[in-house]
Structures are given as C-alpha cells and as structure tokens.
Design a protein around this motif. Structure first.
Motif, PDB file in Angstrom:
ATOM      1  N   GLN A 409       0.837  -1.218   0.000  1.00 42.63           N
ATOM      2  CA  GLN A 409       0.000   0.000   0.000  1.00 42.63           C
ATOM      3  C   GLN A 409       0.862   1.255   0.000  1.00 42.63           C
ATOM      4  OE1 GLN A 409      -2.201  -0.956   3.542  1.00 42.63           O
ATOM      5  NE2 GLN A 409      -4.083  -1.503   2.423  1.00 42.63           N
ATOM      6  N   HIS A 415      -2.997   1.699  -6.499  1.00 42.02           N
ATOM      7  CA  HIS A 415      -3.705   0.428  -6.621  1.00 42.02           C
ATOM      8  C   HIS A 415      -4.693   0.267  -5.464  1.00 42.02           C
ATOM      9  CE1 HIS A 415      -1.503  -1.642  -9.883  1.00 42.02           C
ATOM     10  NE2 HIS A 415      -0.498  -0.870  -9.508  1.00 42.02           N
ATOM     11  N   THR A 416      -5.847  -0.307  -5.750  1.00 41.02           N
ATOM     12  CA  THR A 416      -6.840  -0.569  -4.701  1.00 41.02           C
ATOM     13  C   THR A 416      -6.372  -1.759  -3.860  1.00 41.02           C
ATOM     14  OG1 THR A 416      -8.115  -2.157  -6.013  1.00 41.02           O
ATOM     15  CG2 THR A 416      -8.668   0.193  -6.270  1.00 41.02           C
ATOM     16  N   ASP A 417      -6.964  -1.885  -2.663  1.00 42.20           N
ATOM     17  CA  ASP A 417      -6.637  -3.026  -1.799  1.00 42.20           C
ATOM     18  C   ASP A 417      -6.975  -4.346  -2.478  1.00 42.20           C
ATOM     19  OD1 ASP A 417      -5.717  -1.319   0.087  1.00 42.20           O
ATOM     20  OD2 ASP A 417      -7.224  -1.793   1.631  1.00 42.20           O
ATOM     21  N   THR A 418      -8.078  -4.346  -3.230  1.00 40.01           N
ATOM     22  CA  THR A 418      -8.472  -5.571  -3.940  1.00 40.01           C
ATOM     23  C   THR A 418      -7.405  -5.972  -4.948  1.00 40.01           C
ATOM     24  OG1 THR A 418     -10.812  -5.034  -3.685  1.00 40.01           O
ATOM     25  CG2 THR A 418     -10.238  -6.637  -5.402  1.00 40.01           C
ATOM     26  N   GLU A 419      -6.895  -4.987  -5.700  1.00 39.72           N
ATOM     27  CA  GLU A 419      -5.843  -5.273  -6.684  1.00 39.72           C
ATOM     28  C   GLU A 419      -4.579  -5.784  -5.997  1.00 39.72           C
ATOM     29  OE1 GLU A 419      -6.581  -2.234 -10.410  1.00 39.72           O
ATOM     30  OE2 GLU A 419      -5.775  -1.394  -8.554  1.00 39.72           O
ATOM     31  N   ARG A 421      -4.321  -7.257  -3.058  1.00 36.13           N
ATOM     32  CA  ARG A 421      -4.538  -8.595  -2.498  1.00 36.13           C
ATOM     33  C   ARG A 421      -4.548  -9.647  -3.608  1.00 36.13           C
ATOM     34  NH1 ARG A 421      -7.648  -8.587   3.146  1.00 36.13           N
ATOM     35  NH2 ARG A 421      -7.181 -10.788   2.878  1.00 36.13           N
ATOM     36  N   THR A 422      -5.036  -9.261  -4.788  1.00 38.90           N
ATOM     37  CA  THR A 422      -5.015 -10.177  -5.934  1.00 38.90           C
ATOM     38  C   THR A 422      -3.578 -10.487  -6.332  1.00 38.90           C
ATOM     39  OG1 THR A 422      -7.120  -9.337  -6.758  1.00 38.90           O
ATOM     40  CG2 THR A 422      -5.728 -10.502  -8.329  1.00 38.90           C
ATOM     41  N   THR A 430      -2.440 -15.544   0.776  1.00 33.92           N
ATOM     42  CA  THR A 430      -3.898 -15.507   0.711  1.00 33.92           C
ATOM     43  C   THR A 430      -4.476 -15.291   2.105  1.00 33.92           C
ATOM     44  OG1 THR A 430      -3.986 -17.910   0.948  1.00 33.92           O
ATOM     45  CG2 THR A 430      -3.990 -17.028  -1.296  1.00 33.92           C
TER      46      THR A 430
END
Length: 636
Positions: A409, A415-419, A421-422, A430
């Motif tokens: 971050q 980048h978003t958190d979702t991106e 984490r992906t 994971t």
C-alpha cells in the motif's frame, strides 16, 4: 519397489493426505507436482522415514537405497575440499582404502602370510567396487555441475549456499542409489548444469522422483506425473505436458458428468415438489428424497489455473531507445566480463539474458539498471524511462515492521486493496497471510513480496534477476501472464526455460566478452544454437592417402555433386518419413476426436501416449530435415 497404501497424514485438524495410494516401479522417472502446501516435500520425508504417517503404510525392500536431496542440506558444513566431500559418497570404498593403506604400512615391517591374505582380500573387494575410478567419477560429476578443476581443491565452507547445494547433489548422484528423491534440484543450477543434469537423469538406471516448478526440466526428464491434490495422489502416464492434456480431458469428462447429474437432481427435485402436494404421492416423494440423499455426488471441476485480473499502470511512456550501452568494459580481478561491448534496448523489447553462471549476466543486469557503475564506457537511459530493478538483494529494502499488505500500500498507493490482495494471492499470500509482518517471513517469502512490489511500481522498464525462484508452477504462470500483458520493456535473467520461452522476444548472451543478440524466442534460440554447435564440431580427419595427393578442381566438383546427391536422397527419405508420421498423427487425432474413447480410460491413455510419442518423433524428424536442408543450400 515402493508401495504407498491408504496413506493418511494429519497436521493438527487438517488432513494433508487422506487414504492416498501410489506404487513406484523400478526405473520410473516421476514428477511429483501440486500447489504449494499440498504435501509434496512432506511425502518425500515420509518415504525416507523422517516423518511417520498418521495411518496407512509405506513399504519397500530392506536393501533398497535412497538418495534424498532437500533444502536442509544447505546447512551442511565442512572445511574439507569439495572433492573430498563429494567422495564421502563412497563410504565402503573409502573405508577399504584406509584399511589397505594401513596394511601396506604394516607390511613394511611384518611379512606374515595373514597380513598378505588380508591385503589381497581388501584389494580384491576394492577393485570389485571400482575403487580405483571413484576420484575420476567425482571429478566428472562435479565438472558437469559447473565446478572447475581449481574449484575441486577449495574448501566447501568457501562456497555460497547455491554452490554448496551443488556439491550435495554431486555426492548424492555418486552414491548411485536405487531411487533418487530430488526436491527442487534446479534451484541452484545455471542452464548448462540443468541441461547436464537432464541428460544424467535420463541415463540413470534407477527410479527418480522430482519435485520441481521447472516445467521444461520436467518435460525433458520424467515419464510419469503424480499430482498431489486434495489429499490424494493421481498418476498420469506421461511427462508434464502429457499431464496437462490428460487432465484437461479428465476434467472435460468430469464437467460433463457434473452437469448431467445436476440436471438430473433438478429434475428429481421438481418431481418431489409436485408429489408432495398430493397425499397419494407422499410415499413416492419420500422415496425419491432418500434416493437423492444416497446419490454419490460428482464434484464440479475446480479452476486450478487462475488468470491475472489486475493491470499494470505506468504514468509515462518511454522513448524509443530505453537503454543504450556503448563501449562497455567490465573486469574483475580473476575474469573479464565485457570488453568494449555495445547494445541497445528498445521500447517494447522483452529480453532474456542467458548463459552459464560466472559469465556476467547479473553484472550486466546491474549495469543496465544503473546499480553498478564500476565500468568504463557509456550507459545512456532514454527519455521518460522509469526503472524498477528486482534482485535478491532488494529484500533489504523491505520494511521489516510493516505487514505485507501495508508494504505494498505504501509503495503503490494508486492500486486498490483488492488489486493488491489479488497480486499477493498470485504469489501465494492468501487470506490473513497478507497481515503477517515482513520480519517473520522466510527468505523465499520475502523474495515473493519484493517481486509483488516490483510489479506494482509505476515503471515502464522492468529489470528482473531470477524472479521465478521460490514460485510454484501456478505462480510462474501468473508471472508469465503479467509480463505478457505488460506494455513496457523487460530484461530478465532466469534459468526457468519455460518462463523465458513464454515472455522473451529477444535473447541476449555474452560471448567473447561481447553482447550477442538472437532475435526470437528461447526455443528458437536453443534450436539455432544446437545447430551452430553441430556445425562448429570438428569433422573426422580424412585418410592420409587422400591428403598426400591433392585432387584436381574437377574431382572436387564431382565429390561435391556426389555429396549433394547423397544428401538429397537422405532428404527425400526424411520427407517420406515426415509424411508417414503426419498421417499417423492425423489418425490418432481422429481417434481422440471420437466421443466413444472417453468411456474407456485404458484405451484413452494408450491413444494419448501413442499420440504424444508420434508428435515427438515428428518434431525430431522435422528438426533433422531442416538441418539437412540448410546443409544442402550451403553446398549448392
């Protein structure tokens, strides 16, 4: 050879293996594959007796010898030279050698019959065990794994971890056990050493079990693939590419069975609902409910091949020339790396920098990334070029107190958190793993975090040194997809040939202290290079009687015509062979297109195996045809 029956292994409440079965036969070359965490290394440790199964059995002959290469061997320490360490493999021969030396010493003063008989017995056994050749064998294997003659006299403790692991591999190979268990054997090898090991394992008479993320290596060596998945062991009768094809066929059948069963279940459920509404049909409804409850359910196919669902972002496009190298000379005290070398990296290039260890790949990479300035010459970085450099030493830049997700971050706020984490999920982090602190991670885990950071950078030029280390096959595939869709420029050093072949459009290699360029994929380069080596190979000398009397020009022309005639005849035979093989491949493809074959697993396996063999034969003959055609063109 080894029989694994109803094997169960539990870690806490989790069953890593659940009544798994597998029989290992003599001479099999097996790739043990599966995602990280499915128990591949654990299974090897159970086979060698380091771990005990919760239930079930692993049985083998008492006299069966095992050779086990694992990452724990990195901790092996010795101040003896590596030749001595490798020769520790010959335990009985070394013991006999010592006993023979002691007996010879005693015979200087004691000439008794008893001593002479003992000496004779020891020498006979020593000779029977090929004791006089053990040093030669050790030199041969150490040379194959990249050690020079001078290296063999250096102490093991003076080598880095990767080179020490090569010595351990040499020692295990010299033991010539009945079965080799190799856990990531290519991790510390360069390309020439990997190619040598491939040939060694193909010629090895015993059985081999390999855990590896190197698909190319597996395809070259193995003839069986065993997948560890969901607590079970599934055997596929072919190499890794065969496994992928066969698994796709099995999944297609399973997917069809699942859809048919789900359709039947929905139909039954509609009938049950209809019968429930009528008192006279209530008994029938209950009967159908019981039938549904007892039905053995077919699972849907899990998607084991995740795709990249994030996009690279960089705010600036670079100019056409990304990096220009002019008149570069780089030397170390013991070796010259580059001598007045030149090259240009252009926008959109995806370059694989290859070669043996010690030839200067990583040095050149650091020069390109502006991380090494101790050279002469000029390195010019182009307009708007923003560079991210990934190497193992980049781990030092990680903030140890940060959590993994927080580390990304702070580095990639766009980048978003979702991106994020992906991306982390692609590199095996994971769920709650992303909240682990950097300081508690292993070296391999830190390496994966650093790689994830590199891929989130606002950079239009990626410089990557061994990015596939510590990644499993799925994660390597994710990295391949990421680089394929990346619109910037890439230079990468890696020993993973499947990875290189799928990401690189240009090959660089260092030869005669110059940067040489091949404009194509790695597979194309390897084919071209093998032909080049063949052409460079020394020819068989002509008989002396022909050397004494030079032939006239006319006779030389006749010889050339005769040679061309012979080569064209051989070419014609190969063309007939190609046509026949293409016909056989077509017939097998038609068999595989027939739906009936999927109901007979044995026939399906046999047809698939024959199909793969014929395809390989066809590929080999085509390669020979191309080499012969080029030879004819040169003579004409």
């Amino acid at each position: 050879m080894i029989a694994i029956n109803n094997l169960t292994f539990e870690i806490g409440a989790r069953k890593l293996y659940d009544e798994a079965n597998w029989h290992i036969k003599p001479g099999e070359k097996i790739g043990l594959i599966g995602a990280n965490g499915t128990g591949k290394t654990t299974l090897l440790r159970m086979i060698v007796g380091e771990y005990k199964p919760t239930s079930g059995t692993i049985s083998m002959a008492k006299d069966l010898t095992l050779g086990y290469l694992n990452q724990d061997l990195l901790s092996y320490a010795s101040d003896k030279n590596i030749l001595h360490v490798a020769m520790e493999a010959f335990e009985r021969q070394n013991q006999l050698h010592t006993e023979i030396e002691n007996l010879l010493k005693k015979l200087e003063t004691d000439y008794s019959e008893d001593l002479l008989h003992k000496l004779s017995d020891k020498q006979t056994e020593f000779e029977a065990l090929d004791g006089y050749n053990i040093e030669y064998k050790a030199h041969e294997i150490l040379a194959g794994l990249g050690f020079s003659e001078a290296d063999t006299h250096r102490k093991l403790s003076t080598f880095s971890g990767g080179w020490r692991m090569r010595v351990m591999l040499a020692k295990i190979l010299l033991q010539a056990p009945d079965i080799l268990l190799l856990d990531e054997p290519t991790n510390h090898l360069d390309l020439p050493s990997i190619q040598w090991l491939e040939q060694y394992l193909k010629d090895f008479e015993g059985a081999v079990i390999i855990v590896s993320h190197d698909r190319w290596f597996l395809d070259k060596v193995i003839n069986r693939t065993v997948e560890s998945r969901k607590g079970k062991l599934t055997v596929y009768a072919g190499n890794y590419s065969f496994y992928l094809e066969e698994k796709a066929l099995r999944e297609e059948i399973q997917r069809g069975e699942f859809k048919n069963q789900q359709s039947k279940i929905r139909q039954e459920e509609r009938l049950i609902e209809r019968f429930r509404a009528k008192a006279s049909k209530a008994k029938m409804a209950q009967s159908r409910i019981k039938m549904l409850d007892k039905m053995e359910r077919v699972d849907d196919v899990d998607d084991d091949n995740p795709t990249v669902n994030f996009t690279f972002r960089f705010s600036k496009q670079s100019g056409r020339h990304v990096v220009t190298l002019e008149d570069i000379t780089k030397k170390y005290p013991a070796i010259d790396i580059l001598d007045h070398a030149e090259a240009v990296i252009e926008k959109g290039d995806k370059i694989a920098l290859i070669g043996a260890n010690g030839r200067g790949k990583s040095t050149l990479l650091r020069i390109i990334a502006n991380a090494d300035k101790d050279y002469t010459g000029t390195v010019t970085t182009g307009h708007n070029v923003t560079t991210t450099f990934f190497a193992q030493h980049q781990l030092e830049s990680l903030h140890l107190e940060n959590e993994i997700l927080a580390e990304l971050q702070s580095f990639a706020p766009k980048h978003t958190d979702t991106e994020l984490r992906t991306i982390l999920g692609s590199f095996l982090f994971t769920g709650d793993d992303v909240f682990k602190k950097i300081k508690v991670l292993s070296g391999g885990e830190k390496s994966r975090v650093a790689l994830a950071k590199a891929l989130t950078a606002d950079a239009n030029f990626l410089v990557l040194d061994e990015p596939t280390n510590h990644l499993d096959i799925q994660s390597v595939n994710i990295l391949i997809q990421a680089i394929q869709q990346y619109e910037g420029t890439v230079v990468v050093v890696s020993h993973d040939r499947y990875f290189l072949d799928n990401v690189a459009n240009r090959i660089w290699y260092i030869e005669d202290q110059k940067i040489k360029i091949y404009p194509g994929t790695y597979a194309e380069y390897e084919e071209w290079n093998s032909k080049r080596k063949f052409e460079k190979a020394p020819t068989t000398p002509q008989p002396k009687k022909e050397e004494k009397k030079p032939e006239p020009v006319k006779q030389q022309g006749d010889d050339k015509n005769q040679q061309l005639k012979k080569l064209n005849q051989d070419l014609g035979k190969m063309e007939k062979q190609i046509a026949d093989l293409e016909s056989e491949v077509k017939k097998l493809e038609n068999h595989l297109a027939d739906d009936k074959i999927y109901s007979d697993q044995n026939r399906l396996k046999q047809t698939n195996t024959a199909y793969q063999q014929k395809k390989n034969e066809l590929s080999t003959v085509k390669e020979k045809w191309e080499a012969l055609a080029e030879q004819i063109l040169e003579l004409e």
